[in-house]
Design a protein around this motif. Structure first.
Motif, PDB file in Angstrom:
ATOM      1  N   THR A   9       1.046  -1.164  -0.185  1.00  0.00           N
ATOM      2  CA  THR A   9      -0.074   0.339   0.186  1.00  0.00           C
ATOM      3  C   THR A   9       0.890   1.419   0.192  1.00  0.00           C
ATOM      4  O   THR A   9       1.554   1.576   1.169  1.00  0.00           O
ATOM      5  N   SER A  11      -0.073   4.274  -0.335  1.00  0.00           N
ATOM      6  CA  SER A  11      -0.907   5.183   0.166  1.00  0.00           C
ATOM      7  C   SER A  11      -2.516   5.192   0.646  1.00  0.00           C
ATOM      8  O   SER A  11      -3.145   4.440  -0.308  1.00  0.00           O
ATOM      9  N   ASP A  12      -2.801   5.740   1.801  1.00  0.00           N
ATOM     10  CA  ASP A  12      -4.467   4.995   1.961  1.00  0.00           C
ATOM     11  C   ASP A  12      -4.864   5.990   2.581  1.00  0.00           C
ATOM     12  O   ASP A  12      -5.366   6.037   4.144  1.00  0.00           O
ATOM     13  N   ALA A  17      -7.432   5.122  -2.566  1.00  0.00           N
ATOM     14  CA  ALA A  17      -5.522   4.179  -2.080  1.00  0.00           C
ATOM     15  C   ALA A  17      -4.605   3.990  -3.341  1.00  0.00           C
ATOM     16  O   ALA A  17      -5.533   4.308  -4.866  1.00  0.00           O
ATOM     17  N   SER A  42      -9.158  -1.353   4.297  1.00  0.00           N
ATOM     18  CA  SER A  42      -9.811   0.110   3.758  1.00  0.00           C
ATOM     19  C   SER A  42      -8.765   1.052   5.763  1.00  0.00           C
ATOM     20  O   SER A  42      -9.583   0.899   6.656  1.00  0.00           O
TER      21      SER A  42
END
Length: 132
Positions: A9, A11-12, A17, A42
């Motif tokens: 990941t 960015s979230d 995302a 999430s």
């Protein structure tokens, strides 16, 4: 030795995302409906029910990748061809939703075809918009 797969990941946030997925064939074979994006995981406090694929950056060697919506009968969202690299931008129309098909969960799966030689691989980055 097992195949090498990573999910990162980048960015979230609350609305978007960005995730990176890599896979390298060693000796096992193709991925078959492997979960890559679990909308219930999430990091935002609200319940994400689906995502829309807005952009895809990809590079494939020796294999194709089907990006699929998890459903009773999984639905192909985007076919990524073998031995190619590129970028697909679907943001101008809001992206392709992962909530397609009967019994859709909103999750995204990958299925590969053609993996069979050491060095066959993919690198895929997805920019996702979240739906609540």
């Amino acid at each position: 030795m097992a195949d090498i797969a990573t999910s990162t990941t980048i960015s979230d946030g609350e609305r978007h995302a960005v995730m990176r997925f890599t896979y390298q064939y060693v000796d096992t074979g193709n991925e078959d409906a492997v979960s890559k994006v679990d909308v219930s995981a999430s990091s935002n406090g609200d319940t994400c029910t689906a995502v829309r694929i807005e952009e895809i950056w990809f590079a494939t060697v020796g294999m194709a990748v089907l990006i699929e919506a998890d459903a009773t009968a999984d639905t192909v969202l985007v076919p990524v061809p073998s031995d190619r690299m590129g970028r697909l931008d679907m943001s101008s129309f809001g992206g392709i939703t992962s909530k397609l098909g009967s019994g859709a969960t909103g999750d995204i799966l990958f299925t590969t075809t053609g993996a069979g030689s050491v060095g066959d691989a993919y690198n895929i980055v997805l920019k996702l918009a979240k739906d609540y």
